[in-house]
Design a protein around this motif. Structure first.
Motif, short mmCIF file in Angstrom:
data_model
loop_
_atom_site.label_atom_id
_atom_site.label_comp_id
_atom_site.label_asym_id
_atom_site.label_seq_id
_atom_site.Cartn_x
_atom_site.Cartn_y
_atom_site.Cartn_z
N LEU A 308 -12.76 -19.73 7.04
CA LEU A 308 -13.40 -20.09 8.30
C LEU A 308 -14.89 -20.43 8.18
N ASP A 309 -15.43 -20.36 6.98
CA ASP A 309 -16.82 -20.78 6.81
C ASP A 309 -16.97 -22.25 7.21
N GLY A 310 -17.98 -22.55 8.00
CA GLY A 310 -18.21 -23.92 8.43
C GLY A 310 -17.55 -24.29 9.73
N ILE A 311 -16.88 -23.35 10.37
CA ILE A 311 -16.16 -23.67 11.60
C ILE A 311 -17.11 -24.12 12.71
N THR A 312 -18.34 -23.60 12.69
CA THR A 312 -19.31 -23.99 13.73
C THR A 312 -19.77 -25.43 13.57
N GLU A 313 -19.53 -26.02 12.41
CA GLU A 313 -19.92 -27.41 12.18
C GLU A 313 -18.81 -28.39 12.58
N SER A 314 -17.66 -27.87 12.91
CA SER A 314 -16.51 -28.74 13.21
C SER A 314 -16.57 -29.28 14.63
N ALA A 315 -15.75 -30.30 14.88
CA ALA A 315 -15.71 -30.91 16.21
C ALA A 315 -14.98 -30.02 17.20
N ILE A 399 -13.63 -32.01 10.64
CA ILE A 399 -13.73 -30.75 9.91
C ILE A 399 -15.19 -30.31 9.78
N GLY A 400 -16.09 -31.25 9.55
CA GLY A 400 -17.51 -30.91 9.56
C GLY A 400 -18.18 -30.80 8.21
N SER A 401 -17.43 -30.52 7.13
CA SER A 401 -18.05 -30.40 5.81
C SER A 401 -17.04 -30.67 4.72
N GLU A 402 -17.54 -31.13 3.57
CA GLU A 402 -16.66 -31.39 2.43
C GLU A 402 -16.05 -30.10 1.90
N ALA A 403 -16.83 -29.02 1.96
CA ALA A 403 -16.31 -27.73 1.46
C ALA A 403 -15.11 -27.27 2.28
N ALA A 404 -15.19 -27.42 3.59
CA ALA A 404 -14.08 -27.03 4.45
C ALA A 404 -12.89 -27.97 4.25
N MET A 405 -13.15 -29.24 3.98
CA MET A 405 -12.07 -30.19 3.67
C MET A 405 -11.32 -29.73 2.42
N THR A 406 -12.05 -29.33 1.40
CA THR A 406 -11.44 -28.89 0.15
C THR A 406 -10.60 -27.64 0.37
N ARG A 407 -11.13 -26.68 1.14
CA ARG A 407 -10.37 -25.45 1.41
C ARG A 407 -9.08 -25.75 2.15
N ALA A 408 -9.08 -26.80 2.96
CA ALA A 408 -7.88 -27.16 3.72
C ALA A 408 -6.94 -28.08 2.93
N SER A 409 -7.25 -28.32 1.66
CA SER A 409 -6.43 -29.20 0.81
C SER A 409 -6.32 -30.61 1.38
N LEU A 410 -7.41 -31.06 2.02
CA LEU A 410 -7.42 -32.40 2.60
C LEU A 410 -8.10 -33.37 1.64
N TYR A 411 -7.37 -33.74 0.62
CA TYR A 411 -7.91 -34.64 -0.39
C TYR A 411 -6.82 -35.59 -0.84
#
Length: 411
Positions: A308-315, A399-411
Motif C-alpha cells: 500500500l505504499d504510494g496509495i496517496t499518490e494514486s487517482a 496507480i501514481g508511481s512506477e514502484a506501485a506499478m511493479t508491486r502490482a505486476s503491471l508490466y
C-alpha cells in the motif's frame, strides 16, 4: 400504431421500451437465433434520448413492423393473449439454450431477457448508451481505461486460442475469481466462458485469490483431457455504482449500496485501523462484523499490507487496492504453475488471462484485461495480449508511481 395487450396492460410501438424489445427480437430473427428482449427498468427507459433510440431502431424499423404483422394474425393492430402465446411458443422452440428470465410488471408491460445468446449481447452493446450510468461510465474510463464488455473478452480469448488449437473438447477451463455471487450473473464473463468451454474448475476464494492452493491446482491439472490444454482466468473485482463511486454496488433486490469487493475493502479498512496505511474516509462504509474464524480475510490482509505504499499518490484509493489485489493473485497463480513439476506431463499448453472484473448494475459487467500469455514445455511464455485486446492501458496516472506499478505486476 401497433399495440400489445398483456394482462390488461397495453404497450404501443411508440414506447421506447417496446421499440427496444422489438429491435432485439428482429435481430434474433435475422440471425436465426433465439428471440430476446433487453432487460432494463421503466424509469431508465423513460430517460432514453430520442435521437439515440431512433438511431438504434431505425436499422430494423421495417423488420420490426413486418414481425409485428406476422404475429398480429387478425390484423386489428393489437396482439392479444392467443397471439402472444404464439410468440412465446416461437421463443421456446428457437433455441435450447435460451430461457425466459423475467416478466416486468403489468404496469409497464412485458420485457423478456434472452440468456445465453448472441442476440442478448448484440442488444446489450447496441442499446446500452440509452440507459448507461454516465457517472459510472466516466469513472470507469478514467480508472480502467481499456475495459471491455464481458462478451467481448470471451470472444477475444476464444478467437486467439482457437488459432492455437484450443477447443472445448481438449481444454479444461479454470477460474480464480471472488466467490461473490455478482461474478456469476448470467451473461457475464465466468458463465459465458463456462458455457463456451463447457465446464469450469473453481480455484478462487475471497478476493479472487486462488485459495484452492497448489493441491487444488494439482487436482485441476489432473482433470485435463489427455494431452489437452488448460485455460485459466484470474481477476479481483470491483464495483462502480451509478454515481461513480468505486468499490460500491447496488445489488439486485437491495435498496442499500454495498461494497464490492467486500473482502479487499474489508482488508484495506482493517489495515487503516492498524495504522499500516494512511487514513482514508471511504465513501462506502459498512458496519464492522467481527468474525473469529476468518482465515481467508486474514491472508488477504497479510498479503495486501506491504503493497500500500504510494496509495496517496494514486487517482483513487480503492482502484489502487484492486490493482494490488491483481498483483497478489497473479503471483500466486504463477507460483501454482511454475511450482507444479508434472505440469506438462498432463497438459500440452497452459493459457493464462488476467485482469480486473468491474461490476455494474446496468449495462453489463466489464473486464479490464492486464495480461494474457501461454506456456508450452521448453518454450518461453508467448504474450498474446495485443493480439487479443489491442494496446496495453496507460496506468501510471491511475496507480501514481512506477514502484506501485511493479508491486502490482503491471508490466
Amino acid at each position: 400504431m401497433f399495440i400489445i395487450t398483456i394482462s390488461n396492460c397495453t404497450i404501443t410501438n411508440k414506447s421506447s421500451a417496446m421499440r427496444g424489445a422489438l429491435v432485439a427480437v428482429t435481430a434474433a430473427s435475422l440471425q436465426s437465433m433465439c428471440l430476446g428482449f433487453l432487460q432494463t427498468t421503466p424509469t431508465t427507459i423513460g430517460h432514453m434520448p430520442g435521437p439515440q433510440t431512433a438511431r438504434y431502431s431505425s436499422v430494423f424499423d421495417r423488420e420490426v413492423d413486418d414481425m409485428f404483422r406476422q404475429y398480429d394474425t387478425d390484423g386489428n393492430g393489437q396482439i392479444d393473449r392467443e397471439e402472444f402465446r404464439a410468440v412465446v411458443k416461437k421463443m421456446k422452440s428457437s433455441s435450447r439454450r435460451r430461457e425466459i428470465l423475467s416478466v416486468a410488471t403489468a404496469t409497464f408491460g412485458s420485457l423478456f431477457v434472452a440468456s445465453g445468446s448472441n442476440t442478448f449481447q448484440f442488444a446489450q452493446k447496441k442499446l446500452r448508451s440509452g440507459y448507461l450510468e454516465e457517472s459510472a461510465e466516466l469513472t470507469q474510463n478514467e480508472l480502467f481505461p481499456t475495459a471491455m464488455l464481458s462478451a467481448d473478452i470471451d470472444r477475444a480469448v476464444a478467437r486467439v486460442l482457437k488459432a492455437r488449437g484450443f477447443t472445448p473438447s481438449n481444454t479444461l477451463f479454470g477460474h480464480s475469481v471472488c466467490a461473490d455471487e455478482v461474478n456469476n450473473r448470467k451473461e457475464q464473463l465466468i458463465p459465458l466462458m463456462e458455457d463456451r468451454w463447457q465446464e469450469g474448475f473453481a480455484l478462487g476464494g475471497l478476493g479472487g485469490l486462488p485459495f484452492a492452493g497448489k493441491s487444488g491446482f494439482g487436482a485441476y491439472l489432473h482433470h485435463v483431457p489427455d494431452n489437452g490444454k488448460l485455460l485459466v482466468i484470474f481477476a479481483p473485482h470491483v464495483g462502480i455504482d451509478e454515481v461513480g463511486r468505486v468499490g460500491s454496488l447496488q445489488r439486485d433486490g437491495q435498496a442499500k449500496v454495498s461494497t464490492a469487493c467486500g473482502a479487499a475493502i474489508g482488508a484495506y479498512k482493517e489495515l487503516q485501523k492498524q495504522k499500516k496505511t494512511a487514513p482514508d474516509p471511504l465513501l462506502v462504509i459498512e458496519a464492522d462484523n467481527p468474525r473469529e474464524f476468518d482465515p481467508q480475510l486474514k491472508d488477504i490482509i497479510d498479503l495486501l499490507a506491504p503493497r500500500l505504499d504510494g496509495i496517496t499518490e494514486s487517482a483513487d484509493s480503492i482502484s489502487f487496492v484492486t490493482y494490488q489485489m491483481y498483483g497478489i493473485i497473479r503471483e500466486l497463480i504463477t507460483a501454482c504453475i511454475t511450482e507444479t513439476p508434472d505440469l506438462f506431463d498432463f497438459a500440452s499448453e497452459v493459457a493464462v488471462v488476467g485482469g480486473i472484473m468491474i461490476n455494474r448494475r446496468k449495462g453489463g459487467d466489464f473486464f479490464q484485461p492486464l495480461s494474457f500469455e501461454t506456456n508450452r514445455k521448453g518454450e518461453s511464455p508467448t504474450d498474446l495480449f495485443e493480439e487479443a485486446f489491442g494496446s496495453r492501458p496507460e496506468l501510471l496516472p491511475v496507480i501514481g508511481s512506477e514502484a506501485a506499478m511493479t508491486r502490482a505486476s503491471l508490466y
